[in-house]
Design an enzyme around this catalytic site. Structure first.
Site, PDB file in Angstrom:
ATOM      1  N   CYS A   1      12.234  22.835 -52.110  1.00 46.98           N
ATOM      2  CA  CYS A   1      12.746  22.015 -51.023  1.00 46.98           C
ATOM      3  C   CYS A   1      13.686  20.966 -51.615  1.00 46.98           C
ATOM      4  CB  CYS A   1      11.573  21.364 -50.292  1.00 46.98           C
ATOM      5  SG  CYS A   1      12.017  19.928 -49.292  1.00 46.98           S
TER       6      CYS A   1
ATOM      7  N   GLN B   1      14.514   5.326 -28.543  1.00 47.44           N
ATOM      8  CA  GLN B   1      14.803   6.366 -27.557  1.00 47.44           C
ATOM      9  C   GLN B   1      14.430   7.724 -28.131  1.00 47.44           C
ATOM     10  OE1 GLN B   1      18.566   5.883 -25.358  1.00 47.44           O
ATOM     11  NE2 GLN B   1      18.996   4.153 -26.705  1.00 47.44           N
TER      12      GLN B   1
ATOM     13  N   HIS C   1       5.139  17.147 -48.546  1.00 52.88           N
ATOM     14  CA  HIS C   1       6.115  18.045 -47.932  1.00 52.88           C
ATOM     15  C   HIS C   1       5.646  18.451 -46.536  1.00 52.88           C
ATOM     16  CE1 HIS C   1       9.217  21.092 -47.410  1.00 52.88           C
ATOM     17  NE2 HIS C   1       8.256  21.742 -46.767  1.00 52.88           N
TER      18      HIS C   1
ATOM     19  N   SER D   1      22.456  -0.995 -25.211  1.00 51.39           N
ATOM     20  CA  SER D   1      22.950  -1.642 -23.998  1.00 51.39           C
ATOM     21  C   SER D   1      21.881  -2.543 -23.389  1.00 51.39           C
ATOM     22  CB  SER D   1      23.434  -0.603 -22.989  1.00 51.39           C
ATOM     23  OG  SER D   1      22.412   0.323 -22.727  1.00 51.39           O
TER      24      SER D   1
ATOM     25  N   HIS E   1      10.144  -9.847 -24.987  1.00 50.01           N
ATOM     26  CA  HIS E   1      11.584  -9.599 -24.914  1.00 50.01           C
ATOM     27  C   HIS E   1      12.293  -9.852 -26.243  1.00 50.01           C
ATOM     28  CE1 HIS E   1      15.437  -9.255 -22.787  1.00 50.01           C
ATOM     29  NE2 HIS E   1      15.845 -10.227 -23.579  1.00 50.01           N
TER      30      HIS E   1
ATOM     31  N   CYS F   1      15.529  -8.828 -17.077  1.00 51.60           N
ATOM     32  CA  CYS F   1      15.478  -7.689 -17.998  1.00 51.60           C
ATOM     33  C   CYS F   1      14.568  -6.610 -17.409  1.00 51.60           C
ATOM     34  CB  CYS F   1      14.951  -8.160 -19.345  1.00 51.60           C
ATOM     35  SG  CYS F   1      14.532  -6.798 -20.448  1.00 51.60           S
TER      36      CYS F   1
ATOM     37  N   HIS G   1      13.862  -1.527 -28.119  1.00 51.08           N
ATOM     38  CA  HIS G   1      13.407  -0.210 -27.652  1.00 51.08           C
ATOM     39  C   HIS G   1      13.882   0.897 -28.581  1.00 51.08           C
ATOM     40  CE1 HIS G   1      17.448  -0.666 -26.017  1.00 51.08           C
ATOM     41  NE2 HIS G   1      17.537   0.649 -25.932  1.00 51.08           N
TER      42      HIS G   1
ATOM     43  N   PHE H   1      40.251   7.920 -41.361  1.00 50.67           N
ATOM     44  CA  PHE H   1      39.871   8.744 -42.512  1.00 50.67           C
ATOM     45  C   PHE H   1      38.597   9.521 -42.202  1.00 50.67           C
ATOM     46  CE2 PHE H   1      37.756   9.689 -46.464  1.00 50.67           C
ATOM     47  CZ  PHE H   1      38.768  10.002 -47.348  1.00 50.67           C
TER      48      PHE H   1
HETATM   49 ZN   LIG Z   1      13.025  -7.969 -21.734  1.00 54.80          ZN
HETATM   50 ZN   LIG Z   2       9.917  18.922 -49.182  1.00 55.76          ZN
END
Ligand SMILES: [Zn+2]
Ligand SMILES: [Zn+2]
Ligand SMILES: [Zn+2]
Length: 349
Positions: free
Chosen positions: A204, A176, A248, A169, A121, A46, A174, A316
């Site tokens: 808001c 990103q 907020h 993958s 891992h 890995c 992890h 759909f």
């Molecule tokens: Zn690993």
């Molecule tokens: Zn807000």
């Protein structure tokens, strides 16, 4: 217009007006097709495990033990550029959109980074102690701040794919982060709708939604003094859950250490509830925030969206942009609030 190369580029669809990233390098990454095994293959060493640091691009940031060297073991959280990046840093100035007839395209400038959440891992994010989840979130915020300061970047999206059905993958847990030279369409739509409502009501939409949901209670999954987790009224996906800060603030970059610790606690609680109620689902989560350097919009409110991957989008959805959700959000919230029950039935696709 130009010859195809391996450099990623953005193309704007002239019919729908949306940006698409064309990234030939991505085709070379380990396969994550849902038609294959439900879990990513664990063949070979890995690259995210300690001891294999040299098999990834050099780290750009890490939380590591004092006295340990970069790209060597001793880290708790490690940030590396994605080896199969959808976007790459390049050039001194911001990319210009280039027109040719009805088409518009742009160099794929930006960043695509991987935040390895833990040296272990097997450990899923929600299984880490709260302090360690908070550290991962802090790293996300710090990377978001760093990229948002880059004038070429217009939007930063931290996100996570867990499990092959969610697009992961690599099995090793992890998160990103994507920094883009355009504001992606989903963010543009949320921003425009919230600004439209704010110009009419002066409030808001997210703050109004939080107030409504806390008063009504049927769609609440969890709440504490800083955050609320809820099943949105018009959930697109079964068991879709949003986590919203009560304070907020339009930008995730503005979150402080205490707020991220509270976010870590409610995120852990929500992911653990999904894991118990839905039998370890694949999921995506993403953090929606205001565009880069627009840190104090009165009409926008940063938030986390968690989407368990229980069924695939059908014709759909693709054809209409509307979603069919077989699990009413009130029922989803009830199941997630009562995680000790037997696993919920998965909706048919
Ligand atoms: Zn690993
Ligand atoms: Zn807000
Ligand atoms: Zn959103």
């Amino acid at each position: 217009m130009g010859t195809p190369s391996d450099a990623p580029e953005l193309r704007r669809d002239p019919i729908a007006g949306r940006w698409v990233v064309i990234a030939p390098d991505r085709g070379r990454r380990p396969s994550a097709s849902p038609s294959e095994a439900p879990a990513p293959s664990a063949d070979g060493p890995c690259p995210f495990c300690p001891g294999n640091e040299r098999s990834t691009p050099p780290e750009v940031d890490a939380r590591r033990d004092p006295g340990t060297a970069p790209d060597a073991p001793g880290w708790r959280t490690r940030v590396i550029p994605n080896k199969f990046a959808a976007l790459r840093p390049a050039g001194a100035s911001g990319p210009e959109a280039e027109r040719s007839g009805i088409y518009e395209r742009m160099e794929g400038v930006g960043a695509h980074e991987v935040i390895i959440e833990s040296p272990e891992h097997e450990t899923e994010l929600s299984a880490l102690p709260i302090a360690r989840i908070a550290e991962v979130l802090e790293v996300c915020r710090d990377r978001a701040r760093a990229h948002a300061a880059d004038p070429r970047v217009r939007y930063v999206l931290p996100f996570k794919n867990y499990g092959a059905w969610a697009g992961a993958s690599q099995e090793h847990s992890h998160t990103q982060l994507l920094a883009t030279p355009v504001i992606p369409n989903v963010a543009q739509e949320e921003l425009a709708e919230c600004e439209r409502r704010w110009s009419g009501t002066g409030s808001c939409s997210f703050c109004a939604l939080i107030e409504h949901e806390r008063a009504e209670g049927t769609r609440l999954v969890a709440e504490d003094e800083s955050f609320v987790a809820l099943a949105p009224f018009a959930s697109r996906f079964a068991y879709e859950t949003w986590i919203l800060p009560l304070r907020h603030a339009s930008s995730f970059e503005s979150a402080g250490g205490g707020e991220l610790r509270a976010l870590a606690a409610i995120l852990q609680r929500t992911l653990a509830a999904m894991r118990r109620a839905l039998d370890r689902p694949c999921y995506n989560f993403l953090i929606h925030s205001a565009p880069a350097r627009q840190t104090a919009l009165p009409w926008y409110h940063w938030h986390v969206e968690i989407i368990p991957k229980l069924s695939l989008a059908s014709g759909f959805e693709w054809g209409t942009g509307a979603y069919i959700n077989a699990v009413p959000p009130e029922e989803a919230a009830e199941r997630l609030r009562a995680p000790e029950r037997a696993p919920a039935e998965r909706p048919a696709s």
